[in-house]
Design a protein around this motif. Sequence first.
Motif, PDB file in Angstrom:
ATOM      1  N   SER A   1      38.564  34.957  45.874  1.00  0.00           N
ATOM      2  CA  SER A   1      39.746  34.096  45.901  1.00  0.00           C
ATOM      3  C   SER A   1      40.282  33.896  44.490  1.00  0.00           C
ATOM      4  O   SER A   1      39.681  34.347  43.505  1.00  0.00           O
ATOM      5  CB  SER A   1      39.406  32.750  46.536  1.00  0.00           C
ATOM      6  N   LEU A   2      41.393  33.200  44.389  1.00  0.00           N
ATOM      7  CA  LEU A   2      41.970  32.919  43.067  1.00  0.00           C
ATOM      8  C   LEU A   2      41.038  32.074  42.224  1.00  0.00           C
ATOM      9  O   LEU A   2      40.982  32.206  41.000  1.00  0.00           O
ATOM     10  CB  LEU A   2      43.317  32.215  43.219  1.00  0.00           C
TER      11      LEU A   2
ATOM     12  N   LYS B   1      38.952  32.662  39.145  1.00  0.00           N
ATOM     13  CA  LYS B   1      38.335  33.923  39.569  1.00  0.00           C
ATOM     14  C   LYS B   1      39.387  35.029  39.428  1.00  0.00           C
ATOM     15  O   LYS B   1      39.505  35.634  38.378  1.00  0.00           O
ATOM     16  CB  LYS B   1      37.835  33.816  41.012  1.00  0.00           C
ATOM     17  N   LEU B   2      40.195  35.258  40.450  1.00  0.00           N
ATOM     18  CA  LEU B   2      41.260  36.252  40.336  1.00  0.00           C
ATOM     19  C   LEU B   2      42.466  35.698  39.587  1.00  0.00           C
ATOM     20  O   LEU B   2      43.315  36.467  39.134  1.00  0.00           O
ATOM     21  CB  LEU B   2      41.670  36.741  41.725  1.00  0.00           C
ATOM     22  N   ALA B   3      42.565  34.397  39.474  1.00  0.00           N
ATOM     23  CA  ALA B   3      43.595  33.784  38.633  1.00  0.00           C
ATOM     24  C   ALA B   3      43.023  33.652  37.223  1.00  0.00           C
ATOM     25  O   ALA B   3      41.947  33.092  37.036  1.00  0.00           O
ATOM     26  CB  ALA B   3      43.993  32.418  39.175  1.00  0.00           C
TER      27      ALA B   3
ATOM     28  N   PHE C   1      50.499  30.592  38.901  1.00  0.00           N
ATOM     29  CA  PHE C   1      49.194  31.253  38.763  1.00  0.00           C
ATOM     30  C   PHE C   1      49.375  32.656  38.179  1.00  0.00           C
ATOM     31  O   PHE C   1      50.126  33.469  38.723  1.00  0.00           O
ATOM     32  CB  PHE C   1      48.504  31.343  40.122  1.00  0.00           C
ATOM     33  N   HIS C   2      48.683  32.908  37.072  1.00  0.00           N
ATOM     34  CA  HIS C   2      48.682  34.223  36.452  1.00  0.00           C
ATOM     35  C   HIS C   2      47.473  34.993  36.982  1.00  0.00           C
ATOM     36  O   HIS C   2      46.336  34.501  36.888  1.00  0.00           O
ATOM     37  CB  HIS C   2      48.600  34.101  34.924  1.00  0.00           C
ATOM     38  N   VAL C   3      47.713  36.178  37.544  1.00  0.00           N
ATOM     39  CA  VAL C   3      46.595  36.959  38.080  1.00  0.00           C
ATOM     40  C   VAL C   3      45.918  37.725  36.959  1.00  0.00           C
ATOM     41  O   VAL C   3      46.536  38.087  35.955  1.00  0.00           O
ATOM     42  CB  VAL C   3      47.059  37.921  39.195  1.00  0.00           C
ATOM     43  N   ARG C   4      44.643  37.958  37.143  1.00  0.00           N
ATOM     44  CA  ARG C   4      43.832  38.640  36.137  1.00  0.00           C
ATOM     45  C   ARG C   4      44.275  40.104  36.009  1.00  0.00           C
ATOM     46  O   ARG C   4      44.489  40.789  37.001  1.00  0.00           O
ATOM     47  CB  ARG C   4      42.360  38.555  36.544  1.00  0.00           C
TER      48      ARG C   4
END
Length: 509
Positions: free
Chosen positions: A58-59, A71-73, A87-90
């Motif tokens: 999850s994010l 996590k993914l954020a 939210f900035h994604v990785r």
Amino acid sequence: MKKNLILVITFGLFAWLFLGYQAVDKDNTLVIGGPFEFTSQDLSKDGYIYTRMQVAESLFEVQSNGNIESKLASSYEVSEDGLKWQFHVRNGVRFHDGDLLTAESVVLSLSHALQKPGVLNQIPLKKLYVEGDVTVIELAEPYRPLLAILSHFSTAILAPDSFDSEGQVVDIQGTGPYRASVIAPPHKLNVTRFDDYWGDKPSIEEVHYLTGHRAESRALQAQSGQADLIYTLDPASIDLLNSSENLTVHSLSIPRTVLLKLNNEHRFLNSEHTRQALSLALDRHGISEHIVRVENSEANQLFPPSLSDWHLVNAEGATRNLPKAQELLKSQGWELNQENLLQRNDEVFELTLVTYADRPELTVIATAIQAQLKELGVAIDVSVDNSSAIPAKHQDGTLELALIARNFGTISDPLAILLDDTKHHIGSDWGPMNWSSQELNRILNDMVLSQDDSYRELAQQASVILAKEMPLIPVVYYTQQVSVNNRVQNFQFDPFENNYRVSEMYFAQ
């Protein structure tokens, strides 16, 4: 003849799964056994198994101490009014099918989740969209537990090609350190190391999960070495397993409480005095010492000490008090008849208690409660069914009593769970049934909107209402019993039961 053939096939499958199973390459395959079946790739129903097996992420992720971390954020920002979350994604994260994680894929995955029953539907969503390379969630009003919602298994992010044209998951492609290789509901899930994982690479190549309902079979798997990790052991098997030289049993506290769920509009149960009387008739100490076999696990309230904001430090103890219980019931018009059963207006106080065998101690606790309430004059008929029977009976109104083990850490902030419980008077599948409190709803609403340090004070007020009116009756706090084969090193445990953390483990050389 056909019936006999079915029995032979069923027994053969059982024997292979739970007695004779062997991994193809045992040297680098870790085998996990647990009691719960899964039926699909639908995250809203069975997402827990895919996050536990580290297929989907999850994010955000809940840490063992309850803190929420990205996590993914990779990062996020919130507007001053609490309505716009960005939210900035990785960067550099790949799904198992090779596609890159993007803001668009996050929005698509969350959009599909919104079409399913689940926690994401609790948020006061106004708009979900992509702005540049950022995922944006706009809210109609502030919602404090949003990050806890975005760490839930049902909000895990999947690749666009995981879904069919109707938004159903038909080929689960996550971002975790393991990818699904064999999906055989309801008993078997195999995963394989994903070499392009964005984080630390796992040491163990293969992980197999096998469902086994019978606690005795799971204990035999642990003792024989056929499984490396066995979750949810029968307390009766602990002494035997502790004497085994090839494994270690870990007893670990989790934010889960064994409790009685009641139909609060049932004519026998629609008074808080009656519910308090049933609570006072329980011998929690005896259940803790002789059934659960975990010292000081008696529950005098719904929330265990690990949920410190919600746990009432100065709450009264969980001591049995039959005379007071009898006095409370007498005030409700109940009198003992010649058979030593309580009777009122020609009706005997008798109820059906439903429980399930997936958690092996529940059936034993149910039998103990049956005997303890009989001393009070209440006749209890215990019915052991599938766990799915409890939500079904809640919805059709036929449930009277149920004994369940409820995880208050399914979402790391219990506020989100209570908001779902109290959304309608009928309640939620695993929460209170046919009960509501205007004062509790006001407090929860204040908590949602709070942007200051008043959260703990409000949580304590909410817990006091639940303890007084007792729409759910706590029995004991739950302890997870896990057997770990000695060849497994660096065993990690997630008290919130979202992640088996296998990627952090390795085998002894």
